[in-house]
Write an enzyme that holds these catalytic residues in place. Structure first.
Site, PDB file in Angstrom:
ATOM      1  N   GLU A 104      -8.786  73.524   6.074  1.00  0.00           N
ATOM      2  CA  GLU A 104      -8.834  72.840   7.360  1.00  0.00           C
ATOM      3  C   GLU A 104      -9.871  71.707   7.353  1.00  0.00           C
ATOM      4  OE1 GLU A 104      -7.334  76.036  10.603  1.00  0.00           O
ATOM      5  OE2 GLU A 104      -9.382  76.382   9.939  1.00  0.00           O
ATOM      6  N   CYS A 117     -15.503  66.715   9.708  1.00  0.00           N
ATOM      7  CA  CYS A 117     -16.021  67.893   9.023  1.00  0.00           C
ATOM      8  C   CYS A 117     -15.012  68.281   7.940  1.00  0.00           C
ATOM      9  CB  CYS A 117     -16.183  69.013  10.053  1.00  0.00           C
ATOM     10  SG  CYS A 117     -16.683  70.592   9.365  1.00  0.00           S
ATOM     11  N   CYS A 124     -14.353  81.094   0.814  1.00  0.00           N
ATOM     12  CA  CYS A 124     -15.795  81.065   0.544  1.00  0.00           C
ATOM     13  C   CYS A 124     -16.204  82.454   0.105  1.00  0.00           C
ATOM     14  CB  CYS A 124     -16.544  80.691   1.826  1.00  0.00           C
ATOM     15  SG  CYS A 124     -18.340  80.537   1.617  1.00  0.00           S
ATOM     16  N   CYS A 128     -21.224  85.483   4.696  1.00  0.00           N
ATOM     17  CA  CYS A 128     -21.989  85.520   5.955  1.00  0.00           C
ATOM     18  C   CYS A 128     -21.206  86.321   6.985  1.00  0.00           C
ATOM     19  CB  CYS A 128     -22.271  84.108   6.463  1.00  0.00           C
ATOM     20  SG  CYS A 128     -23.199  83.110   5.282  1.00  0.00           S
ATOM     21  N   CYS A 131     -19.100  84.554  10.005  1.00  0.00           N
ATOM     22  CA  CYS A 131     -18.267  83.376   9.724  1.00  0.00           C
ATOM     23  C   CYS A 131     -16.849  83.756   9.292  1.00  0.00           C
ATOM     24  CB  CYS A 131     -18.930  82.545   8.627  1.00  0.00           C
ATOM     25  SG  CYS A 131     -18.064  81.022   8.244  1.00  0.00           S
ATOM     26  N   CYS A 348     -17.901  75.601  14.651  1.00  0.00           N
ATOM     27  CA  CYS A 348     -18.631  76.146  13.497  1.00  0.00           C
ATOM     28  C   CYS A 348     -18.257  77.599  13.256  1.00  0.00           C
ATOM     29  CB  CYS A 348     -20.130  76.099  13.731  1.00  0.00           C
ATOM     30  SG  CYS A 348     -20.790  74.474  13.983  1.00  0.00           S
TER      31      CYS A 348
HETATM   32  N1  SAH Z   1     -21.518  77.094   3.498  1.00  0.00           N
HETATM   33  C1  SAH Z   1     -22.236  76.021   4.146  1.00  0.00           C
HETATM   34  C2  SAH Z   1     -21.284  75.045   4.818  1.00  0.00           C
HETATM   35  C3  SAH Z   1     -20.582  75.599   6.041  1.00  0.00           C
HETATM   36  S1  SAH Z   1     -21.314  74.866   7.418  1.00  0.00           S
HETATM   37  C4  SAH Z   1     -23.229  76.591   5.114  1.00  0.00           C
HETATM   38  O1  SAH Z   1     -23.147  77.768   5.432  1.00  0.00           O
HETATM   39  O2  SAH Z   1     -24.132  75.871   5.551  1.00  0.00           O
HETATM   40  C5  SAH Z   1     -20.780  75.851   8.753  1.00  0.00           C
HETATM   41  C6  SAH Z   1     -21.929  76.152   9.693  1.00  0.00           C
HETATM   42  O3  SAH Z   1     -21.460  76.991  10.763  1.00  0.00           O
HETATM   43  C7  SAH Z   1     -23.027  76.930   9.006  1.00  0.00           C
HETATM   44  O4  SAH Z   1     -24.287  76.557   9.519  1.00  0.00           O
HETATM   45  C8  SAH Z   1     -22.699  78.344   9.421  1.00  0.00           C
HETATM   46  O5  SAH Z   1     -23.772  79.219   9.269  1.00  0.00           O
HETATM   47  C9  SAH Z   1     -22.269  78.137  10.847  1.00  0.00           C
HETATM   48  N2  SAH Z   1     -21.477  79.241  11.386  1.00  0.00           N
HETATM   49  C10 SAH Z   1     -20.690  80.097  10.716  1.00  0.00           C
HETATM   50  N3  SAH Z   1     -20.115  80.976  11.545  1.00  0.00           N
HETATM   51  C11 SAH Z   1     -20.533  80.665  12.775  1.00  0.00           C
HETATM   52  C12 SAH Z   1     -20.271  81.200  14.065  1.00  0.00           C
HETATM   53  N4  SAH Z   1     -19.438  82.232  14.242  1.00  0.00           N
HETATM   54  N5  SAH Z   1     -20.875  80.619  15.116  1.00  0.00           N
HETATM   55  C13 SAH Z   1     -21.704  79.557  14.962  1.00  0.00           C
HETATM   56  N6  SAH Z   1     -21.974  78.999  13.764  1.00  0.00           N
HETATM   57  C14 SAH Z   1     -21.411  79.555  12.687  1.00  0.00           C
END
Ligand code: SAH
Length: 358
Positions: A104, A117, A124, A128, A131, A348
């Site tokens: 996406e 973005c 991935c 986390c 996510c 995000c």
């Molecule tokens: N892998 C990299 C790039 C992805 S950026 C990284 O983690 O930085 C995506 C961003 O969204 C990251 O800061 C991640 O931690 C955040 N994110 C992931 N899940 C989320 C959620 N449910 N709510 C808010 N932010 C989230």
């Protein structure tokens, strides 16, 4: 069929993607096909400036060479599966890649410009817990050209209205610093004044905190913005949210951030997703200020976004306000990120490699 055989089959299917080549590489490539070097620059401009989708449209190339190129190389390698538009104007695309996997890309429209973005991997493996991108694990890395193609597709969409992409964030699915070479090739490709010419300062790379890669990036002294997904102030909380913290502690991560600043002079951007009852207490705001207050940095607070498979609760609005106010009072530059595209699961942490699960 063994994994190796399957991979070999994929490799055979992978076309020579013209977008995978930087200008100097394209110049070498055209010469290997018996053409003068300047054809490289012509093709580069067709791809990144005229943004054509086929070799046929490259009308200043000799007909014979175009035919040859069509047989050995591809201009486009992905196709649009869906395009969803949010009430706030955010647009999310789902693309199918040459091997059938999907990714996406999101376009966000702000008063100050269009930001895009892009994804850096299919899926991935960072794991986390909040996510969506990581739910199915890592499928594969994207090539530099596949990251660029996402951006060119969005720019082509904006071309109709004579609009430009003004900033780019590597914040889609995937961990860009785990796919380091492709991510940097992407940066170089879109940076090139012979192409899109997007300045390094308008490009942000976000990472879970792969410390050796951050140090490597620092030594390259690029002017890109580094965003760190921090999300917690204590190792035990961060490790429970982000498995990578077991490999690199908060201390090690912040040391690498300081090194990045020392080498590049660029202020760090910290992402902090506020998760109800986990990391959103006023005490955490104070700890955060203690950790990073002395650094030249900015904190983006993101109220945790909804992911159906996870049941995290959002922090109440006045508690968010109190959290920001406390950071501000303690001298930390902090803002609450205005969420875009929530209704189409484009915010995000909501991006995935599959269709129809949002
Ligand atoms: N892998 C990299 C790039 C992805 S950026 C990284 O983690 O930085 C995506 C961003 O969204 C990251 O800061 C991640 O931690 C955040 N994110 C992931 N899940 C989320 C959620 N449910 N709510 C808010 N932010 C989230």
């Amino acid at each position: 069929m063994s994994v190796i055989e399957t991979l070999e089959l994929f490799e055979q299917k992978r076309p020579q993607q013209l977008l995978d080549m930087k200008l100097d590489e394209l110049e070498v490539y055209v010469q290997s096909l018996g053409q003068p070097k300047f054809r490289g620059k012509q093709i580069f401009a067709w791809l990144h400036q005229q943004r054509v989708t086929s070799v046929d449209e490259m009308t200043n190339l000799p007909q014979k060479f175009r035919e040859q190129l069509q047989e050995v190389a591809a201009v486009t390698t992905m196709k649009e599966v869906t395009r969803q538009e949010s009430v706030d104007g955010t647009i999310k695309w789902l693309w199918e890649l040459y091997d059938g996997s999907t990714i996406e890309t999101v376009l966000m429209r702000h008063e100050y410009g269009n930001s895009v973005c892009v994804s850096s991997q299919v899926g991935c493996r960072m794991g986390c817990t909040f996510c969506a991108s990581t739910l199915g694990g890592l499928v594969r890395h994207l090539s530099g050209g596949e990251i660029v193609e996402q951006l060119l597709n969005v720019q082509r969409f904006l071309d109709v209205d004579n609009e430009r992409v003004s900033s780019v964030v590597l914040m889609g699915s995937g961990e860009p610093l785990e796919n380091y070479d492709a991510a940097m090739k992407f940066v170089d490709l879109i940076n090139d004044p012979n192409g899109l010419g997007i300045g390094a300062r308008h490009i942000t790379v976000s990472t879970v905190g792969l410390v050796p890669a951050i140090r490597r990036l620092a030594d390259e002294k690029r002017q890109i913005t580094l965003a760190i997904s921090l999300h917690a102030t204590r190792d035990e909380i961060r490790s429970a949210m982000m498995p990578i913290n077991k490999a690199y502690s908060i201390d090690q991560l912040l040391d690498a951030c300081k090194y990045y600043f020392k080498q590049t002079g660029r202020r760090i951007s910290f992402e902090y997703a506020l998760v109800g009852g986990k990391n959103d207490d006023i005490e955490h705001a104070r700890e955060l200020a203690g950790l990073i207050g002395h650094m030249d940095c900015h904190v983006n607070l993101i109220p945790v976004n909804y992911v159906p498979e996870r049941n995290y609760t959002r922090t109440p609005k006045d508690q968010i306000r109190a959290f920001v106010n406390e950071l501000t009072r303690l001298g930390v530059n902090a803002t609450v990120r205005r969420e875009k595209g929530h209704d189409i699961a484009a915010a995000c942490g909501q991006l995935r490699a599959e269709q129809g699960r949002n």
